[in-house]
Scaffold this active site. Sequence first.
Site, mmCIF file in Angstrom:
data_model
loop_
_atom_site.group_PDB
_atom_site.id
_atom_site.type_symbol
_atom_site.label_atom_id
_atom_site.label_comp_id
_atom_site.label_asym_id
_atom_site.label_seq_id
_atom_site.Cartn_x
_atom_site.Cartn_y
_atom_site.Cartn_z
ATOM 1 N N HIS A 64 0.790 -1.232 0.000
ATOM 2 C CA HIS A 64 0.000 0.000 0.000
ATOM 3 C C HIS A 64 0.826 1.289 0.000
ATOM 4 C CE1 HIS A 64 -3.451 -2.546 0.974
ATOM 5 N NE2 HIS A 64 -2.796 -3.029 1.998
HETATM 6 O O1 RIB Z 1 -5.361 -0.164 4.383
HETATM 7 C C1 RIB Z 1 -3.960 -0.116 4.226
HETATM 8 C C2 RIB Z 1 -3.361 0.909 5.110
HETATM 9 O O2 RIB Z 1 -3.611 0.568 6.479
HETATM 10 C C3 RIB Z 1 -1.825 1.004 4.998
HETATM 11 O O3 RIB Z 1 -1.417 2.323 5.232
HETATM 12 C C4 RIB Z 1 -1.337 0.103 6.092
HETATM 13 O O4 RIB Z 1 -0.049 0.472 6.587
HETATM 14 C C5 RIB Z 1 -2.372 0.343 7.155
HETATM 15 O O5 RIB Z 1 -2.002 1.520 7.856
#
Ligand code: RIB
Length: 310
Positions: free
Chosen positions: A240
């Site tokens: 992500h």
């Molecule tokens: O949904 C993904 C996000 O949530 C990313 O930033 C991961 O690190 C968590 O914080």
Amino acid sequence: MARKIIIDTDPGQDDAVALLLALASPELEVLGITCVAGNVPLPLTTRNARIVAELAGKPVRVFAGCEAPMQRPLVTAEAVHGKTGLDGADLPEPTRPLAPGHAVDFIIDTLRAEAPGTVTLCPLGPLTNIATALTRAPDIAARIRQIVLMGGAYFEVGNITPAAEFNIYVDPEAADIVMKSGIDLIMASLDVTHKVLTTRARVEAIRAIGTRVGSVVADWLGFFERFDEAKYGTEGAPLHDPCVIAWLLRPELFSGRRINVEVETASPLTLGMTVADWWRVTDRAPNATFLGGVDAEGFYTLLTERLARL
Ligand code: RIB
Ligand code: CA
């Protein structure tokens, strides 16, 4: 002239990789790392950010921010990230101390000190620090160049609930403040992060860098990916947060639309949902560039090349 950024983060292995990507890239000047409670509680996100900065060998300041969402109890994600938030690799405890002062004050003071329109905020976790700064100092909104964040989802739906992505869900009131701020927003949603999976070949290419950073990152990803592989039945997991930094470095790798995005803050069923008007079926004014496409191979080529520089 390097682009000035502040990274707001809740490490988290994917946050850690995003931090390394930024610290390895001369196009970016990381003015500071501000930590927020999210994946794990604040004492651990600050510890983890300090570990990453020292792994990168960069003297970047790390600040502690908000330890809970604006109006709700904290929700964490140890099931994904492990009890430390940075499970997967054994690293020494950090030696450099936290920078003095609160992260929100650092954000406000930095934006007031730097020339207007020159600082980009890069939130990788719940938006509590950002929204608190905007609420406490409304004058800073006009001074922010862009907010490039990881959060939200539309076609991918939710990951923490059927409707909501984690960062938005943890502090929906904070996200609502940011979405309505009028600031130029770029959203790296699950719609794009789910297209950059940590496949075996990609992780082994990172390990093949042959450095301590390459080995640590490969070990982190080996731990981080297991939860989503089991959930989605995929080879690899969405990586992500590095999408935010990759967009800053090579925006041409991504595609998206400037649309209206609003956040559900009331319904228990869909709390934290980002209602993205992708098909422009409303007359709600566009307020964000919502990313949906990415050149995944180009993303990993960039990431691997930059990690090799540390
Ligand atoms: O949904 C993904 C996000 O949530 C990313 O930033 C991961 O690190 C968590 O914080
Ligand atoms: Ca994160």
